[in-house]
Design a protein around this motif. Structure first.
Motif, PDB file in Angstrom:
ATOM      1  N   GLY A   1       0.802  -1.209   0.000  1.00 25.81           N
ATOM      2  CA  GLY A   1       0.000   0.000   0.000  1.00 25.81           C
ATOM      3  C   GLY A   1       0.839   1.264   0.000  1.00 25.81           C
ATOM      4  N   ALA A   2       0.129   2.371  -0.184  1.00 27.72           N
ATOM      5  CA  ALA A   2       0.767   3.689  -0.171  1.00 27.72           C
ATOM      6  C   ALA A   2      -0.196   4.685   0.447  1.00 27.72           C
ATOM      7  N   GLY A   3       0.360   5.717   1.069  1.00 27.69           N
ATOM      8  CA  GLY A   3      -0.485   6.736   1.690  1.00 27.69           C
ATOM      9  C   GLY A   3       0.359   7.813   2.331  1.00 27.69           C
ATOM     10  N   GLY A   4      -0.170   8.376   3.388  1.00 27.26           N
ATOM     11  CA  GLY A   4       0.535   9.446   4.071  1.00 27.26           C
ATOM     12  C   GLY A   4      -0.176   9.819   5.347  1.00 27.26           C
ATOM     13  N   GLY A   5       0.244  10.958   5.914  1.00 26.57           N
ATOM     14  CA  GLY A   5      -0.371  11.363   7.155  1.00 26.57           C
ATOM     15  C   GLY A   5       0.172  12.655   7.716  1.00 26.57           C
ATOM     16  N   LEU A   6      -0.192  12.884   8.970  1.00 25.60           N
ATOM     17  CA  LEU A   6       0.114  14.107   9.690  1.00 25.60           C
ATOM     18  C   LEU A   6       0.606  13.740  11.081  1.00 25.60           C
ATOM     19  N   ALA A   7       1.655  14.414  11.532  1.00 21.63           N
ATOM     20  CA  ALA A   7       2.189  14.195  12.878  1.00 21.63           C
ATOM     21  C   ALA A   7       2.354  15.543  13.568  1.00 21.63           C
ATOM     22  N   SER A   8       2.124  15.575  14.875  1.00 19.89           N
ATOM     23  CA  SER A   8       2.245  16.814  15.633  1.00 19.89           C
ATOM     24  C   SER A   8       2.908  16.527  16.977  1.00 19.89           C
TER      25      SER A   8
END
Length: 159
Positions: A90-97
């Motif tokens: 799979g492939a994707g992404g995201g957000l980190a804080s």
């Protein structure tokens, strides 16, 4: 010639039908890995077709000195191996804080990242799914601006 064509179509149709699989419509559980320092993630999978699904993972950590979270979305293609074993990519992404303190002052940082995913899973006859996956992530931002590798064990209830 007509019979040979019909026989070929029937054999190909049987091959594609026998290669089909059943992936659960929904699965929820934990993804236990490093996750760039956030540890365990709550994981949800939603089937989008016969062999495609979307996985969403949320990891967070909180203490007196910092708060951090990481949200990941991965689109996966699932392919059968043998029996109840499947492999997926799979492939994707995201957000980190990250919001906390370092040695000298308060720090508040946010980063975006892209991720790949490859793994193997076992679908038990009971509604339990175990998986082992490898997820490289490339971050963009102060919080995570490098290449990270995450290996995790997934334990999910299917419904």
């Amino acid at each position: 010639m007509k019979k040979l064509f019909l026989l070929s179509v029937a054999v190909l149709g049987f091959a594609f039908t026998s290669n089909a699989q059943d992936i659960s419509e929904n699965a929820i559980g934990l993804r236990l890995g490093d996750s760039d320092g956030l540890g365990a993630e709550v994981s949800y999978q939603r089937a989008l077709g016969d062999n495609n699904r979307l996985e969403a993972d949320l990891g967070w950590r909180s203490s007196n000195d910092y708060n951090a979270f990481k949200l990941t979305g991965i689109y996966q293609w699932v392919m059968p191996l043998d029996g109840n074993f499947n492999w997926f990519v799979g492939a994707g992404g995201g957000l980190a804080s990250f919001d906390g303190k370092d040695a000298f002052d308060d720090v508040s940082e946010t980063a975006l990242f892209v991720a790949g995913d490859i793994g193997i899973e076992y679908n038990f006859d009971i509604p339990l799914l175990l998986s082992l996956d490898f997820r490289p992530e490339l971050g963009f931002g102060d919080f995570s601006d490098d290449l990270d590798f995450d290996i995790a064990l997934g334990i999910r209830y299917q419904f």
